[in-house]
Design an enzyme around this catalytic site. Structure first.
Site, PDB file in Angstrom:
ATOM      1  CB  THR A  62      -8.888 -37.212  68.612  1.00  0.00           C
ATOM      2  OG1 THR A  62      -8.609 -35.909  68.496  1.00  0.00           O
ATOM      3  CG2 THR A  62      -8.125 -37.889  69.637  1.00  0.00           C
ATOM      4  CE  LYS A  66     -10.836 -35.744  64.566  1.00  0.00           C
ATOM      5  NZ  LYS A  66     -11.378 -34.380  64.750  1.00  0.00           N
ATOM      6  CG  ASN A  87     -15.898 -37.465  64.933  1.00  0.00           C
ATOM      7  OD1 ASN A  87     -16.751 -38.162  64.164  1.00  0.00           O
ATOM      8  ND2 ASN A  87     -16.011 -36.298  65.691  1.00  0.00           N
ATOM      9  CG  ASP A 102     -14.944 -33.324  64.208  1.00  0.00           C
ATOM     10  OD1 ASP A 102     -15.182 -33.478  65.404  1.00  0.00           O
ATOM     11  OD2 ASP A 102     -13.938 -33.983  63.480  1.00  0.00           O
ATOM     12  CB  ALA A 128      -6.688 -25.908  53.289  1.00  0.00           C
ATOM     13  N   GLY A 130      -7.216 -31.136  57.971  1.00  0.00           N
ATOM     14  CA  GLY A 130      -8.421 -31.881  58.359  1.00  0.00           C
ATOM     15  C   GLY A 130      -9.378 -31.362  59.227  1.00  0.00           C
ATOM     16  CB  ALA A 131      -9.425 -28.975  61.737  1.00  0.00           C
ATOM     17  CG  ASN A 151      -4.307 -23.250  53.970  1.00  0.00           C
ATOM     18  OD1 ASN A 151      -4.103 -23.327  55.181  1.00  0.00           O
ATOM     19  ND2 ASN A 151      -3.377 -24.326  53.368  1.00  0.00           N
ATOM     20  CE1 TYR A 217     -12.134 -24.531  76.830  1.00  0.00           C
ATOM     21  CE2 TYR A 217     -11.081 -26.961  76.974  1.00  0.00           C
ATOM     22  CZ  TYR A 217     -11.415 -25.685  77.691  1.00  0.00           C
ATOM     23  OH  TYR A 217     -11.739 -25.629  79.058  1.00  0.00           O
TER      24      TYR A 217
HETATM   25  P1  ATR Z   1      -5.473 -30.571  60.947  1.00  0.00           P
HETATM   26  O1  ATR Z   1      -5.968 -31.875  60.794  1.00  0.00           O
HETATM   27  O2  ATR Z   1      -5.558 -30.048  62.651  1.00  0.00           O
HETATM   28  O3  ATR Z   1      -6.288 -29.527  60.289  1.00  0.00           O
HETATM   29  P2  ATR Z   1      -3.226 -30.225  59.435  1.00  0.00           P
HETATM   30  O4  ATR Z   1      -3.757 -30.970  58.246  1.00  0.00           O
HETATM   31  O5  ATR Z   1      -1.822 -30.421  59.457  1.00  0.00           O
HETATM   32  O6  ATR Z   1      -3.987 -30.238  60.842  1.00  0.00           O
HETATM   33  O7  ATR Z   1      -3.342 -28.918  58.885  1.00  0.00           O
HETATM   34  C1  ATR Z   1      -2.829 -27.790  59.488  1.00  0.00           C
HETATM   35  C2  ATR Z   1      -3.482 -26.415  59.063  1.00  0.00           C
HETATM   36  O8  ATR Z   1      -2.929 -25.366  59.669  1.00  0.00           O
HETATM   37  C3  ATR Z   1      -2.799 -26.203  57.609  1.00  0.00           C
HETATM   38  O9  ATR Z   1      -3.930 -25.491  56.619  1.00  0.00           O
HETATM   39  C4  ATR Z   1      -1.669 -25.239  57.853  1.00  0.00           C
HETATM   40  O10 ATR Z   1      -1.505 -24.421  56.554  1.00  0.00           O
HETATM   41  P3  ATR Z   1      -0.413 -24.897  55.586  1.00  0.00           P
HETATM   42  O11 ATR Z   1      -1.443 -25.955  54.569  1.00  0.00           O
HETATM   43  O12 ATR Z   1      -0.106 -23.724  54.624  1.00  0.00           O
HETATM   44  O13 ATR Z   1       0.649 -25.804  56.111  1.00  0.00           O
HETATM   45  C5  ATR Z   1      -2.348 -24.214  58.832  1.00  0.00           C
HETATM   46  N1  ATR Z   1      -1.323 -23.904  59.746  1.00  0.00           N
HETATM   47  C6  ATR Z   1      -0.321 -24.525  60.624  1.00  0.00           C
HETATM   48  N2  ATR Z   1       0.426 -23.690  61.148  1.00  0.00           N
HETATM   49  C7  ATR Z   1       0.009 -22.207  60.503  1.00  0.00           C
HETATM   50  C8  ATR Z   1       0.366 -20.796  60.633  1.00  0.00           C
HETATM   51  N3  ATR Z   1       1.696 -20.609  61.804  1.00  0.00           N
HETATM   52  N4  ATR Z   1      -0.310 -20.037  60.233  1.00  0.00           N
HETATM   53  C9  ATR Z   1      -1.231 -20.083  59.437  1.00  0.00           C
HETATM   54  N5  ATR Z   1      -1.549 -21.536  59.000  1.00  0.00           N
HETATM   55  C10 ATR Z   1      -1.082 -22.347  59.641  1.00  0.00           C
END
Ligand code: ATR
Length: 271
Positions: A62, A66, A87, A102, A128, A130-131, A151, A217
């Protein structure tokens, strides 16, 4: 002999995976132990090697490991390849096999537990990172009418949409380019909820009778569940079902039996 499994992440103490897999094991009569491992941010690869050298039978991976698990696996399933992230790890001929459960977990939760028809739906996927990357392939395979990735940083959404263009009708844009569009399903795959925020999207982008789904969640309604309720969602769902469904798919890969998920989701929901 009891087989050993674990989930590795950092942080990890909050993980519900040990509870979920213990419930699956009781239900299916499988003799397993399932632990939590706090992965070392520098030495994740060594942690994984040690676990399998000591006879570990399978690992869930996790946040934040990942993508690193994807690089360390000796072979990959097609869906792990598409997701660019792993995962689930298991020993196989030729080393460690990496899979990603996932996306199938999300699609099963929506389709089987909530009877939401993805086929023909207009879907908005927020984020956009990893999730989102992990669930795109299975969502497109369910044949939505259209899937828009939006995004905060538009360029990442555009790039992801370009990469997936051969898999279905997918478009990328910024959160600020959604005005006038309507969706039957809005899925939040951003990390905004971790800061108690919601992505800034227009108030009217959920179509009448539409649903919202937060991949996060928590025992309290997440900020995006609250957003869905306040914006007229027919159902404002959180990611508990996805969590259990992705675990069930890992369990099936490891043990060859598919556990019943409904009873486990119910038990976690009321716990
Ligand atoms: P994960 O692996 O959990 O997806 P990540 O790769 O760090 O984590 O991606 C986080 C995502 O949440 C990104 O799409 C980020 O947007 P940016 O690419 O512009 O950074 C988005 N995100 C994080 N905080 C946010 C917020 N307050 N409002 C909108 N999008 C947010």
């Amino acid at each position: 002999m009891t087989d050993l499994y674990a989930v590795i992440g950092n942080p990890i103490e909050h993980s519900k995976s040990p509870l979920i897999h213990a419930a699956f094991a009781r239900q299916t009569g499988q003799d397993i132990r399932y632990e939590r491992i706090l992965g070392d941010l520098e030495g994740f690869e060594d942690d994984v090697a040690r676990f399998f050298a000591a006879g570990g039978a399978g690992l869930n991976v996790t946040v934040p490991f990942k993508v690193r698990a994807h690089h360390l696996a000796d072979s990959l399933s097609q869906r792990a390849c598409d997701a660019g992230a792993v995962n689930t790890l298991l020993p196989a001929a030729g080393g460690l096999l990496g899979d990603n459960t996932d996306g199938v977990g999300l699609v099963r939760d929506l389709g089987c537990n909530h009877l939401f028809s993805l086929s023909g739906a207009r879907i908005l996927l927020l984020g956009a990172g990893g999730a989102v990357h992990g669930v795109l392939g299975p969502l497109l395979a369910a044949q939505p009418q259209r899937l828009v990735i939006a995004n905060r940083t538009a360029s990442k959404a555009l790039e992801l949409a370009k990469d997936m263009a051969s898999s279905g009708p997918v478009l990328g844009c910024g959160l600020d380019q959604l005005s006038g569009r309507r969706f039957d399903l809005i899925i939040n795959g951003t990390a905004a909820g971790l800061e108690a925020k919601v992505p800034e999207i227009p108030d009217d982008c959920l179509a009448e009778g539409g649903c919202t789904y937060d991949m996060l969640y928590s025992s309290e309604p997440t900020p995006f569940v609250t957003w869905g309720r306040a914006h007229g969602a027919a159902r404002a769902l959180d990611g508990l079902g996805m969590l259990v469904e992705q675990a069930a798919e890992s369990f099936r890969l490891w043990r060859g039996v598919r556990p019943d998920t409904a009873s486990v989701i119910e038990a976690l929901r009321t716990a």
